[in-house]
Design an enzyme around this catalytic site. Structure first.
Site, PDB file in Angstrom:
ATOM      1  N   GLU B  83       0.789  -1.235   0.000  1.00  0.00           N
ATOM      2  CA  GLU B  83       0.000   0.000   0.000  1.00  0.00           C
ATOM      3  C   GLU B  83       0.822   1.287   0.000  1.00  0.00           C
ATOM      4  OE1 GLU B  83      -3.359   0.279  -0.286  1.00  0.00           O
ATOM      5  OE2 GLU B  83      -3.318  -1.890  -0.644  1.00  0.00           O
ATOM      6  N   SER B 354     -53.087 -25.907  -3.734  1.00  0.00           N
ATOM      7  CA  SER B 354     -53.566 -27.083  -3.001  1.00  0.00           C
ATOM      8  C   SER B 354     -52.806 -27.330  -1.704  1.00  0.00           C
ATOM      9  CB  SER B 354     -53.440 -28.320  -3.881  1.00  0.00           C
ATOM     10  OG  SER B 354     -54.260 -28.162  -5.009  1.00  0.00           O
TER      11      SER B 354
END
Lengths: 291, 665
Positions: B83, B354
């Site tokens: 970084e 159903s």
């Protein structure tokens, strides 16, 4: 400007100053590259300014929410603690039942439930749960909480373990609750004329005589179960046995006079034992004593 | 003239300085206050969600904090190499990196960040992630201030504890736990490099979802470490080939956890749930959840391949409930989980068709004194609804089948019979019955209710069917077992209450019919899929094939599966066949149960006292003379006394004088 000397001097001067400026710039850049003095100076200035600034920004917002969360949870736990305190202040089993009837549901820790259970007269405990069952549950660590629910026909007691699973469900019928509430309470009643006591009203003296004939242990049971028996004793006092039997408990009234009586509920087998001490045909022979 | 130019230069330089100073003052005016200890601003006890077996499955809102000496030195070096290579030298900003990033962004069109670790820390602490030009300057100023207030070690420590690694992993300790099941101090070089690589793009470089990209990034980080002299050649080569052992329990959210958060938020408020550091103990079974997610995804993909293309993704949902405890064990609300997405497993917006019939038949048995052997007639029937309209229900096959016993009608899911029963029961009684089954969805009091024109969630369906498995005992579905605050105080706990809502004998008669659905009815695909344990269930298909349902129970689990499109749209195969519950949902249910039930004993349902099993003719309801044509039914003991209960119907003949009574029955 037309003077060449002046022009040369100007150029020299110009070059010199620009070179100086450039050198200064290079020197500063070099210095900055080595020491980061600009960032440091700015950083120091900003750090000096820091105390006067506001708590704004992402993490501060999160902090704000944490504070809100803490306040809210503190409020909830305060309510729970106050509720626990209220429950802990319940002094006896009857008060517990009263609270359930008011609030419809109560959850109490097993320890507290057992404490309240022990406030019941020993012969009534069986009607809630047999002491040995309760001991077995505790020994096996299977009792953590008791939930009491008010139902239409009484109070349901759900015994649950630490995993919130049901270990046992017990029911206290309204009839039994009535017994609990009336036991040891004074009632305005004339035992000599109340039909439920008809034919089973004894002068205190006769009652005491017959009680003395029972084995010592049974006598003690009667005395423990009816603590007011001795304080209410007197020449006009009477003891009456009701024809009303609720949950195997017989209503017995100890009346100091014809206006009031203290009501007790005693196990049916005790009364059978007591009745067996009376001489046959006791009702006729002792007519003057049995009112 | 000389002095004029010089003074112009001085004036210009002064103006520039003044402008810069003014800009600096303006930008620094609303900078945030920075505390003297960053740890207090970062550390927060996370809210933790635990599964039924006590394992931590999800954390939110929190941030663990470990000191730098508890973070692997490999990770410290890797993160610097990845970084911010000049971290240990600069004072908050890396001017060369910034110029390089500026050049690449402007002239090469590449996006490259030039932010230092300190700037990233400043951004993560105080700024939003929206890209704004001025925000960049403010970040730089805060970075300079951070460098002035804290040592490099303190800055690196704060950064390692704050940075986001994807999912719910904030900070290196959390990331190490989630990705490798170990603490940050135990990370190897290869693991440290992988984690440091993730920071750049937590979603795209997630090693679970993008393993190749993550490994490539890891190699790049290792290379940078070698170039900066953090590791030697041999270590570099060894780390490149090092095998990474990832956590087998990646901590990620799912529909169950989303629902838990919804419930907890309702109870305690959003701030308390997300920032209160609660411990939430749930009923989640992580294995069943995984199985349900997998089987739903596989089943839907398989079904979708057979369907006529609609351009819409086929969706589905599963809810799984434990029969003995009523605890919800798994909940899948969509084909592919999206955080905070629509949870179809708890939404009550799809007709069950159903699937409602077990409830209607139960009511008919209880209120009308019928039983599975009672004879009914399937013929064209017309009813007047509450609004006076005529309603003529049709069967799935558009035919009428004449007289038959109730069990036969149930197995074939005959709509006309259900409608007849519903008509006689009345809509009010049907609604009351559904409420007894624990269904809390809005229920219209209309006659077509008998055919399932009501929206019920899969969760409610599973809970309602589980009552049959408990012979009539209802248990409210439980998600949260216990909630504790940060100090361990129990704020809430669930108690499991059983409530006798049905008559056990009648409940079992319906359950036996539901067994028949799987053995020989519309749910045969369950057996064809290879699920052989004792089970009962019912298919459901809504009008025009827009929803396919299967809800079923074993003695251990109840599960309900829904399949359909989010928009009301027909499910048709490429061959033009409508997708029924038995075709679309039952195989998913069966495949899930096949794997789930390996952990449970395959027990038979317990038949209550007062019932017997007999064999009857499915058309006449008379005792079956030929067992091959008979149908086994469970009926009350007093039904046809003397009829043998085993499979020997030929030996039994009703006494001649009982025949008229039998006919009436």
């Amino acid at each position: 400007m037309s003077n060449p000397k002046n022009l040369t001097a100007y150029r020299t001067w110009n070059r010199k100053y620009w070179m100086l400026a450039l050198a200064l710039l290079i020197a500063l850049t070099g210095l900055e590259a080595r020491t980061y003095f600009v960032e440091k100076a700015l950083g120091q200035y900003l750090a000096w300014q820091n105390p006067g600034r506001e708590k704004v920004g992402r993490q501060w917002q999160v902090e704000q929410k944490r504070l809100l969360a803490g306040t809210r949870l503190e409020k909830i736990s305060k309510e729970l603690r106050s509720r626990e305190k209220q429950l802990a202040s319940i002094p006896n089993f009857l008060e517990l039942i009263r609270r359930v009837l008011q609030e419809n549901q109560l959850v109490i820790p097993a320890q507290h439930f057992i404490r309240l259970y022990h406030t019941l007269p020993f012969f009534l405990k069986e009607h809630v749960i047999a002491p040995d069952s309760l001991i077995a549950l505790r020994l096996q660590d299977r009792l953590d909480n008791v939930i009491l629910n008010r139902e239409a026909d009484g109070v349901e007691m759900v015994l649950i373990d630490a995993q919130s699973r049901i270990e046992n469900i017990l029911y206290l019928s309204n009839e039994l609750l009535d017994v609990f509430f009336k036991h040891g309470q004074s009632e305005v009643v004339d035992v000599t004329s109340d039909p439920r006591f008809a034919g089973r009203v004894f002068r205190f003296e006769l009652f005491w005589q017959n009680l003395s004939q029972l084995p010592k242990g049974m006598q003690n049971n009667f005395l423990q179960a009816m603590p007011d028996l001795l304080t209410l004793a007197g020449p006009t006092a009477k003891v009456a046995i009701s024809n009303k039997i609720s949950e195997n408990l017989v209503e017995v009234a100890v009346a100091p006079d014809n206006f009031r009586a203290v009501i007790y509920y005693l196990p049916e087998d005790w009364i059978i034992n007591f009745v067996s001490t009376l001489e046959y045909p006791w009702m006729q022979n002792e007519e003057q004593d049995i009112l | 003239m000389k002095s004029k130019i010089f003074y112009s230069f001085v004036a210009g330089a002064s103006l520039l300085l003044l402008t810069l100073y003014g800009g600096f003052l303006w930008l620094s005016a609303d900078l945030p206050y920075i505390p003297s200890d960053l740890r207090h601003l970062i550390y927060a006890q996370p809210t933790e969600i635990y599964a039924d077996d006590g394992t931590l499955v999800y954390t939110l809102g929190g941030q663990r904090y470990v000191p730098l000496n508890k973070i692997s030195p490999y990770f410290q070096k890797a993160v610097v190499a990845a970084e911010d290579g000049h971290f240990w030298r600069h004072h908050g900003i890396d001017k060369l990196a910034m110029l390089r990033a500026f050049y690449r962004t402007v002239f090469l069109g590449q996006t490259q960040g030039g932010s230092t670790i300190t700037q990233q820390l400043a951004k993560n602490l105080f700024f939003t992630f929206k890209k704004r030009f001025l925000r960049k300057f403010k970040e730089m100023l805060v970075a300079m201030q951070l460098e002035s207030m804290f040592t490099k070690e303190q800055i690196l420590e704060a950064y390692c504890n704050l940075i986001y690694f994807g999912g719910t992993a904030y900070g290196v300790e959390d990331a190490a736990q989630q990705f490798f099941d170990k603490s940050a101090s135990e990370l190897t070089l290869a693991e440290a490099a992988l984690l440091a690589g993730i920071i750049n793009s937590p979603q795209a470089l997630n090693p679970f979802s993008h393993p190749e990209a993550a490994r490539r990034r890891q190699a790049l980080v290792l290379q940078r470490m070698k170039r900066r002299g953090f590791i030697d050649e041999a270590t570099y080569a060894a780390a490149l080939t090092d095998t990474l052992v990832f956590s087998q329990r990646p901590r990620r959210s799912n529909d169950f956890i989303d629902h838990i958060l919804t419930l907890a938020t309702k109870r305690f408020g959003e701030e308390a749930v997300f920032f209160g550091g609660l411990k939430i103990y749930t009923t989640l079974d992580s294995d069943l959840q995984r199985l349900a997610e997998e089987e739903l995804a596989v089943g839907l993909a398989r079904l979708e391949a057979e369907l006529d293309s609609t351009g819409m993704p086929l969706q589905g949902a599963i809810a799984v409930i434990s029969i003995p405890t009523g605890e919800v064990k798994a909940l899948v609300g969509s084909r592919k989980y999206l955080p905070g997405g629509f949870n179809r497993a708890v939404s009550q917006n799809r007709h069950v068709g159903s699937g409602i019939k077990p409830f209607i038949y139960y009511a008919a048995f209880e209120k009308m004194g019928l039983n599975p052997a009672s004879v009914v007639v399937d013929s064209a029937s017309m009813f007047y609804t509450e609004t006076g309209k005529r309603w003529m229900p049709r069967n799935f096959d558009r035919r009428y089948h004449g007289p038959m016993i109730i069990k036969s009608a149930f197995l074939q899911s005959i709509n006309v019979i259900a409608a007849q029963l519903g008509y006689q029961l009345t809509p009010r009684v049907m609604k009351e019955t559904l409420r007894r089954f624990g269904i809390e969805a809005p229920i219209p009091e209309v006659l077509p209710l008998a055919l399932g024109t009501v929206g019920i969630s899969p969760l409610e369906m599973a809970a309602a069917y589980s009552i049959f498995a408990r012979n009539g005992e209802y248990l409210r579905p439980v998600f949260l077992k216990r909630v504790e605050d940060i100090g361990g105080m129990v704020l809430d706990r669930a108690f499991i209450f059983g409530e006798e809502r049905l008559q056990p004998a009648i409940s079992y008669q319906v359950l036996d019919m539901m067994r028949g659905v799987i053995e020989q009815g519309t749910g045969r695909s369950v057996r064809l899929s290879g699920f052989l344990a004792p089970a009962a269930g019912k298919t459901g298909t809504s009008t025009e094939f827009t929803d396919a349902w299967f809800t079923g129970i074993t003695t251990s689990l109840a599960a309900s599966v829904w399949v359909g499109y989010d928009r009301i749209y027909r499910l048709y195969t490429k061959t033009g066949r409508g997708v029924t519950g038995g075709y679309g949902a039952a195989p998913i249910w069966a495949n899930f149960m096949k794997r789930a039930m390996k952990r449970y004993p395959a027990r038979e349902f317990r038949m209550p006292d007062g019932l017997k099993r007999i064999m009857v003719d499915p058309r006449t309801g008379w005792p079956a003379v030929d067992p091959a044509e008979g149908m086994t039914v469970v009926v009350p003991d007093n039904f046809w006394p003397g009829l043998p209960t085993d499979a020997a119907p030929r030996q039994w003949l009703p006494p001649a004088d009982s025949l008229p009574q039998l006919r009436n029955q």
